[in-house]
Design an enzyme around this catalytic site. Structure first.
Site, mmCIF file in Angstrom:
data_model
loop_
_atom_site.group_PDB
_atom_site.id
_atom_site.type_symbol
_atom_site.label_atom_id
_atom_site.label_comp_id
_atom_site.label_asym_id
_atom_site.label_seq_id
_atom_site.Cartn_x
_atom_site.Cartn_y
_atom_site.Cartn_z
ATOM 1 N N HIS A 29 -5.009 -15.242 -2.320
ATOM 2 C CA HIS A 29 -3.603 -15.530 -2.256
ATOM 3 C C HIS A 29 -3.036 -16.868 -1.645
ATOM 4 O O HIS A 29 -2.452 -17.826 -2.327
ATOM 5 C CB HIS A 29 -2.885 -14.478 -2.016
ATOM 6 C CG HIS A 29 -1.207 -14.584 -2.011
ATOM 7 N ND1 HIS A 29 -0.368 -14.799 -3.214
ATOM 8 C CD2 HIS A 29 -0.549 -14.517 -1.025
ATOM 9 C CE1 HIS A 29 0.860 -15.260 -2.523
ATOM 10 N NE2 HIS A 29 0.813 -14.871 -1.319
ATOM 11 N N HIS A 40 0.662 -18.740 5.398
ATOM 12 C CA HIS A 40 2.070 -18.252 5.306
ATOM 13 C C HIS A 40 2.237 -16.772 5.489
ATOM 14 O O HIS A 40 3.356 -16.093 6.008
ATOM 15 C CB HIS A 40 2.885 -18.759 3.867
ATOM 16 C CG HIS A 40 2.463 -17.790 2.857
ATOM 17 N ND1 HIS A 40 1.165 -18.001 1.985
ATOM 18 C CD2 HIS A 40 2.825 -16.579 2.134
ATOM 19 C CE1 HIS A 40 1.078 -17.137 1.014
ATOM 20 N NE2 HIS A 40 2.005 -16.337 1.354
ATOM 21 N N GLU A 90 3.165 -12.362 9.423
ATOM 22 C CA GLU A 90 3.531 -11.085 9.073
ATOM 23 C C GLU A 90 2.474 -10.063 9.051
ATOM 24 O O GLU A 90 2.880 -8.720 9.246
ATOM 25 C CB GLU A 90 4.530 -11.517 7.948
ATOM 26 C CG GLU A 90 5.671 -10.194 7.766
ATOM 27 C CD GLU A 90 6.395 -10.403 6.354
ATOM 28 O OE1 GLU A 90 5.793 -11.170 5.575
ATOM 29 O OE2 GLU A 90 7.257 -9.389 6.230
ATOM 30 N N ASP A 91 1.514 -10.373 8.115
ATOM 31 C CA ASP A 91 0.608 -9.300 7.755
ATOM 32 C C ASP A 91 -0.565 -9.019 8.784
ATOM 33 O O ASP A 91 -1.250 -8.136 8.347
ATOM 34 C CB ASP A 91 0.064 -9.541 6.488
ATOM 35 C CG ASP A 91 1.241 -9.595 5.590
ATOM 36 O OD1 ASP A 91 2.276 -8.971 5.753
ATOM 37 O OD2 ASP A 91 0.934 -9.974 4.199
ATOM 38 N N ASP A 121 4.610 -19.211 -3.011
ATOM 39 C CA ASP A 121 4.274 -17.783 -2.837
ATOM 40 C C ASP A 121 4.815 -17.165 -3.917
ATOM 41 O O ASP A 121 4.070 -16.178 -4.640
ATOM 42 C CB ASP A 121 4.752 -17.479 -1.463
ATOM 43 C CG ASP A 121 4.516 -16.058 -1.067
ATOM 44 O OD1 ASP A 121 3.499 -15.601 -1.367
ATOM 45 O OD2 ASP A 121 5.543 -15.618 -0.533
#
Ligand code: MN
Length: 708
Positions: A47, A71, A75-76, A138
């Site tokens: 991705h 990116h 967050e992940d 994205d």
């Protein structure tokens, strides 16, 4: 897309990308995401690589491409923002943070969808336009792979968000390729049956040789080649969603779809553009009002093209865009192509300093400003306004936008003036914070309230919004009114000798003083607009007659009084306080507006030094047997049936005349009776008093003076 392809693309790019750093970013992201998989089953890294590839195609700078790779890491995964700035610099860290923030906001709006506000929010938060471009890339890749998401409601949610928020944003940035693709991908999810039937129809029209689209294209081609112009004519691709929208907006029937003719003519140079235009206008007539020359006056985002509409070869309306190949590339990529052509931008070197952000912003505004249409202009104006605004959420996910600099108090008042008045504290992003804390974009604000309103007057100086200011002002004005009203109430009660005030009385009184409401009346008393002496007239009648003179005033010539050098026609009153009787020493007191008052000379009200000057000597003369004068006595009795009757009989037998009576309970078994008795003179009164004292249950009898 594999790593090597990506790096290959980066190394052949004309804008001097830092291939080494991009490669590092690739390994960094791969390591961070190594345990994660996409819904498709692919390793997660596929991705970010795809997103970076999209950004590469837009010919963006190294930082943006790296941001594409990183990116999702903050967050992940366990990667922190500091890790990124240490390794890739402040610029990249800021961009990644920006994208992360936008993603967080997405989850907030799960409950309530407010597309327009959300678009504004994203614009406001994307201080650096590159953040927005990464976010769009994205979203584009996520939409391209949306079929792998197993839950239908989740697919639909993402699709409608795309349609309502991200596609319009792309359009606003002039990125028509992005917009078209996002719309069609979203539409396919949201309305699969309409999508597939439209697709079939359009495919059919494309293949149909007899169809007008091709006929018209060939006629145009023929004209131009006869004049030895080399060019390409493309029937403008009909995007499924835009056709659908046209059908909805203009209610075009399905079979009329072939009636929408639009062509793009791509030439090798500018001279040819004008020659093409001349030839076409010569042959077919132009529809007035549709001609625009963006070649001689380009839009600021470098968009160049000639637009015209003609009544074409088959008597159909035909829309034409005439431009060079180079112009065409810029038109499709919009803002993404924009800075590539502004040579002064060296994004890598400008890294983190402020001016970059400011420049990007100004550019964005400029671009929107240059749109020409009033709609775009409006958007541009709004965009400038967004920068002065801050967008925050309620815990339920409602979006509240406020002027920047606003704090939680503004927020509370924006929800409701009652919430503002009762707010006592706040939590910002789950943590207790002072009320004056300035809010940031994306903050979730929870307002804590008390049951009773308790705003502080100092708030007026620390809030930013007009709404909060006026609500606070209104509250304190009301408070002030309440204070005056309660003061007025106390004054009134006192004047009415502690009588209970009923609501109905108040309304009645208010109207006597020409006030519409009881409140207005009480406030007027509290503020002193209605003076206590004016209120005297509200005293209940019985009381009034008991404590004041009930005998009409007389003039001096009808009374047995001797006063020297005095106008015989003047009004004379026997004072209410002492009620003097013949045989007592008396004194006269002149008043400015009410004439002469006769007091007993030892009346307690006459001690006021100030009034000495107004005293006049007076004496009784020739009182006749038929003249009566009022006096007041107090009789204390123990409770026994028939007491009052007994007393009244005694007074009557002695030729006294009871003209008023007031009884008050002194205890369980005792009463005070206050009589006003008309008598001839002091001796007459004393005779009555002595007789009353003889009654068995009478404990005391006294003359009563009142110091009013
Ligand atoms: Mn992502």
């Amino acid at each position: 897309m594999a790593k090597n392809e990506l790096l290959q693309k980066a190394s052949v790019s004309e804008n001097g990308l830092n291939k080494g750093l991009i490669e590092e970013a690739y390994y960094f992201a791969q390591e961070a995401h190594k345990t994660q998989k996409r819904y498709s089953g692919e390793p997660y890294i596929s991705h970010p690589v795809a997103v970076a590839d999209i950004l590469l195609n837009l010919k963006l700078d190294t930082s943006t491409v790296i941001t594409g790779l990183l990116h999702d890491t903050v967050e992940d995964t366990l990667v922190s923002s500091k890790d990124i700035s240490d390794k890739f610099g402040e610029d990249v860290a800021k961009l990644v943070n920006g994208v992360t923030k936008l993603s967080k906001i997405e989850t907030y709006t799960e409950n309530k969808f407010q597309a327009e506000n959300f678009r504004k929010l994203i614009l406001a938060m994307s201080k650096d336009i590159r953040v927005l471009l990464v976010k769009l890339a994205d979203r584009l890749h996520n939409m391209r792979t949306i079929q792998f998401i197993p839950q239908e409601n989740r697919r639909k949610k993402i699709a409608s968000e795309t349609l309502e928020i991200y596609a319009p944003l792309a359009g606003r940035l002039g990125m028509h390729d992005f917009k078209d693709e996002l719309e069609d991908l979203a539409f396919q999810i949201l309305n699969p049956s309409a999508y597939s039937s439209l697709l079939t129809r359009i495919e059919y029209l494309k293949k149909d040789k007899s169809n007008l689209t091709e006929k018209i294209r060939l006629r145009l081609m023929k004209l131009l080649s006869e004049n030895s112009i080399q060019c390409e004519i493309i029937g403008r691709e009909k995007k499924i969603y835009s056709v659908w929208k046209k059908m909805q907006d203009k209610q075009i029937a399905f079979r009329q779809l072939s009636d929408i003719f639009a062509y793009r003519i791509l030439s090798k140079d500018i001279d040819d553009c004008y020659r093409i235009l001349g030839l076409i206008h010569n042959r077919w007539s132009a529809v007035p009002g549709f001609f625009k020359d963006y070649i001689s006056t380009p839009k600021i985002n470098n968009y160049q093209s000639i637009h015209t509409t003609i009544v074409g070869p088959e008597r159909q309306r035909v829309e034409l865009q005439i431009r060079t190949n180079q112009m065409n590339a810029i038109a499709d990529k919009g803002i993404a192509a924009h800075w590539k052509y502004k040579e002064n931008y060296n994004l890598v070197n400008n890294s983190s300093s402020d001016p970059v952000n400011v420049t990007w912003l100004r550019d964005l505004v400029e671009i929107l400003d240059s749109g020409g249409s009033s709609e775009e202009l409006l958007e541009a104006t709004k965009l400038e306004m967004f920068q002065d605004q801050v967008f925050c959420f309620t815990p339920k996910g409602d979006l509240i936008h406020l002027p920047s600099g606003s704090n939680s108090i503004d927020f509370a008042y924006a929800l409701h003036s009652e919430i503002g008045n009762r707010c006592i504290g706040c939590k910002i992003n789950g943590k207790p914070r002072p009320l004056y804390t300035k809010l940031q974009n994306g903050d979730e604000v929870e307002v804590m309230t008390s049951k009773k309103p308790s705003p502080s007057e100092t708030w007026e100086n620390i809030v930013t919004t007009a709404k909060a200011q006026s609500s606070i002002r209104r509250y304190f004005k009301k408070e002030e009114k309440n204070e005056f009203a309660s003061l007025g109430f106390k004054i009134l009660e006192k004047i009415l000798n502690g009588d209970k005030l009923e609501n109905n009385d108040l309304k009645d009184y208010a109207s006597k003083f020409n006030r519409k409401t009881s409140d207005e009346f009480l406030i007027a008393i509290g503020k002193g607009h209605i003076k206590p002496h004016q209120l005297q007239k509200l005293k209940p009648k019985s009381r009034l007659s008991f404590f004041s003179r009930y005998r009409k005033s007389e003039t001096l010539d009808t009374l047995p009084l001797e006063i020297n050098n005095f106008n015989p026609g003047i009004a004379v009153h026997f004072a209410d306080c002492c009620m003097p009787l013949p045989q007592e020493d008396i004194i006269g007191l002149t008043t400015i507006d009410s004439g002469l008052f006769i007091h007993s000379s030892d009346c307690s009200t006459l001690t006021n030094e100030n009034k000495k000057n107004d005293w006049i000597s007076a004496t009784w003369k020739n009182v006749t047997k038929d003249q009566y004068f009022s006096s007041r006595i107090k009789v204390s009795v123990s409770n026994e049936p028939g007491s009052l009757g007994k007393l009244a009989t005694i007074v009557g037998n002695l030729e006294g005349n009871i003209t008023n009576l007031n009884i008050s309970e002194k205890g369980k078994d005792f009463f005070d009776m206050i009589f006003v008795i008309d008598v001839h003179n002091l001796d007459h009164l004393n005779e009555i008093i002595d007789s009353l004292k003889q009654v068995s249950n009478v404990s005391s009898v006294n003359r009563l003076f009142i110091n009013l």
